[in-house]
Write a protein that holds these residues in place. Sequence first.
Motif, mmCIF file in Angstrom:
data_model
loop_
_atom_site.group_PDB
_atom_site.id
_atom_site.type_symbol
_atom_site.label_atom_id
_atom_site.label_comp_id
_atom_site.label_asym_id
_atom_site.label_seq_id
_atom_site.Cartn_x
_atom_site.Cartn_y
_atom_site.Cartn_z
ATOM 1 N N VAL A 20 -9.029 0.077 7.569
ATOM 2 C CA VAL A 20 -8.762 -0.579 6.277
ATOM 3 C C VAL A 20 -7.658 0.177 5.529
ATOM 4 O O VAL A 20 -6.715 -0.425 4.994
ATOM 5 C CB VAL A 20 -10.051 -0.634 5.410
ATOM 6 C CG1 VAL A 20 -9.750 -1.178 4.013
ATOM 7 C CG2 VAL A 20 -11.130 -1.476 6.091
ATOM 8 N N ILE A 21 -7.757 1.514 5.536
ATOM 9 C CA ILE A 21 -6.759 2.339 4.840
ATOM 10 C C ILE A 21 -5.365 2.096 5.438
ATOM 11 O O ILE A 21 -4.375 1.964 4.711
ATOM 12 C CB ILE A 21 -7.170 3.833 4.913
ATOM 13 C CG1 ILE A 21 -8.392 4.068 4.015
ATOM 14 C CG2 ILE A 21 -6.014 4.762 4.525
ATOM 15 C CD1 ILE A 21 -9.002 5.461 4.120
ATOM 16 N N ILE A 268 -16.554 -2.339 3.559
ATOM 17 C CA ILE A 268 -15.844 -1.054 3.383
ATOM 18 C C ILE A 268 -14.675 -1.256 2.415
ATOM 19 O O ILE A 268 -14.486 -0.487 1.468
ATOM 20 C CB ILE A 268 -15.336 -0.503 4.739
ATOM 21 C CG1 ILE A 268 -16.507 -0.043 5.616
ATOM 22 C CG2 ILE A 268 -14.348 0.646 4.513
ATOM 23 C CD1 ILE A 268 -16.130 0.281 7.068
ATOM 24 N N ALA A 269 -13.911 -2.338 2.633
ATOM 25 C CA ALA A 269 -12.753 -2.609 1.768
ATOM 26 C C ALA A 269 -13.210 -2.810 0.319
ATOM 27 O O ALA A 269 -12.588 -2.298 -0.619
ATOM 28 C CB ALA A 269 -12.010 -3.851 2.257
ATOM 29 N N PHE A 270 -14.320 -3.534 0.158
ATOM 30 C CA PHE A 270 -14.831 -3.776 -1.206
ATOM 31 C C PHE A 270 -15.178 -2.442 -1.879
ATOM 32 O O PHE A 270 -14.824 -2.201 -3.037
ATOM 33 C CB PHE A 270 -16.060 -4.699 -1.148
ATOM 34 C CG PHE A 270 -16.621 -5.003 -2.504
ATOM 35 C CD1 PHE A 270 -16.021 -5.968 -3.308
ATOM 36 C CD2 PHE A 270 -17.719 -4.316 -2.993
ATOM 37 C CE1 PHE A 270 -16.521 -6.243 -4.589
ATOM 38 C CE2 PHE A 270 -18.226 -4.588 -4.262
ATOM 39 C CZ PHE A 270 -17.619 -5.552 -5.057
ATOM 40 N N PRO A 275 -12.843 -1.354 -8.559
ATOM 41 C CA PRO A 275 -13.225 -2.718 -8.916
ATOM 42 C C PRO A 275 -12.204 -3.783 -8.518
ATOM 43 O O PRO A 275 -12.397 -4.947 -8.880
ATOM 44 C CB PRO A 275 -13.353 -2.643 -10.438
ATOM 45 C CG PRO A 275 -12.382 -1.603 -10.845
ATOM 46 C CD PRO A 275 -12.284 -0.621 -9.722
ATOM 47 N N GLU A 276 -11.137 -3.380 -7.790
ATOM 48 C CA GLU A 276 -10.183 -4.415 -7.356
ATOM 49 C C GLU A 276 -10.647 -5.031 -6.049
ATOM 50 O O GLU A 276 -11.538 -4.505 -5.389
ATOM 51 C CB GLU A 276 -8.820 -3.775 -7.071
ATOM 52 C CG GLU A 276 -8.041 -3.446 -8.306
ATOM 53 C CD GLU A 276 -6.721 -2.790 -7.942
ATOM 54 O OE1 GLU A 276 -6.145 -3.171 -6.898
ATOM 55 O OE2 GLU A 276 -6.305 -1.906 -8.685
ATOM 56 N N ARG A 277 -10.014 -6.139 -5.642
ATOM 57 C CA ARG A 277 -10.206 -6.652 -4.279
ATOM 58 C C ARG A 277 -8.870 -6.560 -3.567
ATOM 59 O O ARG A 277 -7.831 -6.804 -4.178
ATOM 60 C CB ARG A 277 -10.688 -8.101 -4.296
ATOM 61 C CG ARG A 277 -12.171 -8.235 -4.621
ATOM 62 C CD ARG A 277 -12.649 -9.651 -4.437
ATOM 63 N NE ARG A 277 -13.998 -9.813 -4.931
ATOM 64 C CZ ARG A 277 -15.105 -9.692 -4.179
ATOM 65 N NH1 ARG A 277 -15.015 -9.417 -2.892
ATOM 66 N NH2 ARG A 277 -16.299 -9.861 -4.715
ATOM 67 N N ILE A 278 -8.908 -6.191 -2.292
ATOM 68 C CA ILE A 278 -7.655 -6.094 -1.550
ATOM 69 C C ILE A 278 -7.638 -7.137 -0.445
ATOM 70 O O ILE A 278 -8.691 -7.560 0.042
ATOM 71 C CB ILE A 278 -7.452 -4.679 -0.945
ATOM 72 C CG1 ILE A 278 -8.690 -4.237 -0.149
ATOM 73 C CG2 ILE A 278 -7.092 -3.671 -2.010
ATOM 74 C CD1 ILE A 278 -8.504 -2.936 0.597
#
Length: 383
Positions: A20-21, A268-270, A275-278
């Motif tokens: 994810v990173i 994991i991304a959440f 508090p953002e979404r990617i």
Amino acid sequence: MKKISILGSTGSIGRQTLDVISQHPDKFSVVGLSAGNNTELLIEQISKFKPIVASVADEESAKLLRSRVNSSETQILYGQLGAEAVAKIDEADLVVSAMVGASGLRPTMAAAKSGKDIALANKESLVIAGEVLTDEIKKSGGKLLPIDSEHSAIFQALECGEKGHVKQLILTASGGPFLNTPTDELEDVSVEIALNHPTWKMGKKITIDSATLMNKGFEVIEAKWLFGFEADQISVWIHPQSIVHSMVEYIDGSVISQMGKPDMRIPIAFAISYPERIRMNCSTVSPESFGDLNFQDVDLKQFPALSLAFDALREGGTLPSVLNGANEIAVSAFLSGQIKFPGIVSTVKKVMELHDTQPANTLEVVLESDRWARNTAQSLIAN
Ligand SMILES: NC(=O)c1ccc[n+]([C@@H]2O[C@H](COP(=O)([O-])OP(=O)(O)OC[C@H]3O[C@@H](n4cnc5c(N)ncnc54)[C@H](OP(=O)(O)O)[C@@H]3O)[C@@H](O)[C@H]2O)c1
């Protein structure tokens, strides 16, 4: 730019976190990595992510690592203290806690004491030391964000209402590889079949815990500490497709669920971007990709581990730590062929029956009960 340390970077959750990173190099950087003995993979990770500090389980692996990485870029440490140093490094804003079992507790505590935000996969930390760990996090002011898909779902569903308006939390469980296996056939199931989970690809220990449903029991205890609900407000439903990750029922009859394909990179991304979404590289969902969704009650005769976890949660104190310690020993005894599959839960049950529960308000008490449970399980298995 959020700076992240990962405990358990070479494991299933650790690798998916790095994936994810990698998809968002403008948003995240890696400042610390901690692993066990998979030095080859850790060397690759160090060379790609260039953390300030990295740690391995023992001195031998640390020597090997020092001879292979640029030590002016990355400091190499080892052992419990090494993992703790990765957890509390000044530069980290967020620590992903993804070591397996009780080994994750002290580094997670170190992250908590240093006021880091923690994205928690290592549910065992909360099972063993829920009170101590959550108190420490409250004191130091960090956030505790769930990585488990079920708790990520509940976390998101709880944002739709007030806590006082919640009727129940409903955790879903795939049922694992033995959902439809008659109990008398479980005696002879092989390690290979038990490791063949129908919907998730995970590390060995959690895969066996998913086959007994002990994992779901741990998640029930985890839900109590993450969200502050008692045992009678937490239910478990079997949902073989693992599309509905969990639900919250409110007093007005509304049920809010979070859904998605079974891919741990989504929760994991959440957790790491909250508090953002990617944006994630996932295919768009369709009626075909979701298919039929089924739900049923858990048969507790088939899955007695879930009852043991509810018993441990209701009694509280050191009993959840004993549940976990005995389970870790029994699972590794099953994996090494020392006991049969039903022996996992029967060992845990016997150890719990022998335990004299104490209040679990210090780390020392909790660790002592963990040691006691391991020793007791080991001697039961040996005899
Ligand atoms: N996998 C999933 O989909 C999933 C989903 C939800 C929650 N979780 C939870 O996430 C945690 C990790 O699960 P996983 O499936 O990722 O496990 P895993 O694949 O077995 O990985 C475990 C990680 O911990 C490291 N480790 C083990 N013992 C260690 C020690 N003594 N010192 C330092 N590092 C040590 C391992 O290092 P080496 O490999 O280098 O030895 C590896 O990096 C568990 O608590 C699990 O319940 C996992």
